[in-house]
Design an enzyme around this catalytic site. Structure first.
Site: not given
Length: 255
Positions: A155, A159
């Site tokens: 993640y 991001k």
């Protein structure tokens, strides 16, 4: 008059949470909105709950953003049904958290495909229309986790990739009247963060308080906080801002 009268905004992953809150805000300011979600039924149900202004419309569209053909078809459907596209918010995302030694290749690929490939597919489909009309606003959702977060190697990487993607879009698309920016939310009270609390076997309110205590304003964020920032960054008032990432986190990254 609203800032988005006559405009069409597409928000991915908008059946709930930040995406739905953002769709509501654009609609409140006059936009017609297309709610995209993997589950078309959920997207249509959410579209039915949007409070519209004047002659604006809301539609729900099923779309797997990780599939380039599906992304192109979704954008074409929006143009056909709502008459155009002016704003794209790449919000769709998933989590598959685990420590690196436990993280599977599927955990990595799924998160990258939805966040990064999904943003790429949707942006590529939308930018063709934006370039033709010499106007468009792109907003990508990053996260404070881009700065690193235990158990989120996939993640966090996705991001931070969003931030690099956004800066490159600013460079490439600026000459065509297109602005591209990102928002990096801190802790936002949504169904997704509530699910994290459940996974950690914590009470939701206790989990929220724990996160609130870790930022200077001493509260958690809500979808409305992100929607307010989105409504500004995608407006003509922000036409001299591009390639930027705005952290909306209650000052959490100051610590």
């Amino acid at each position: 008059m609203g800032r988005y009268d006559g405009r069409v905004a597409v928000i991915t992953g908008a059946a709930r949470g930040i995406g739905f809150g953002t769709a509501q805000r654009f609609a409140a300011e006059g936009a017609s909105v297309a709610i995209l979600d993997l589950d078309e039924g959920a997207a249509q149900e959410a579209a039915g709950r949007i409070e519209l202004q004047g002659d604006a419309k809301a539609i729900g569209v099923g779309c797997d953003v990780a599939d380039s053909a599906a992304a192109e078809a979704a954008v074409q459907r929006v143009v056909d049904e709502l008459g155009g596209i002016h704003v794209l918010v790449n919000n769709a995302g998933i989590t598959r958290d685990n420590l690196l030694f436990k993280m599977t290749e599927d955990d990595w690929d799924m998160v990258m495909n939805v966040h990064l490939k999904g943003a790429f597919n949707m942006t590529k489909a939308a930018q063709k229309r934006f370039v033709e009309q010499k106007y468009g606003k792109i907003l990508n959702l990053s996260s404070v986790s881009a700065l690193g977060n235990r158990g989120q190697a996939n993640y966090s990487a996705a991001k931070m990739g969003i931030q690099g993607f956004t800066r490159t879009l600013g460079i490439e698309l600026g000459p065509f009247g297109i602005n591209a920016n990102a928002i990096a939310p801190g802790f936002i009270a949504t169904e997704m963060t509530d699910a994290t609390a459940a996974r950690l076997k914590m009470d939701v309110e206790e989990f929220r308080k724990l996160n609130a205590d870790h930022n200077p304003v001493r509260r958690v964020g809500f979808p409305e906080d992100i929607a307010a920032a989105a409504a500004f960054l995608c407006s003509d008032e922000a036409s001299y801002i591009t390639g930027q990432t705005l952290y909306v986190d209650g000052g959490a990254k100051l610590g």
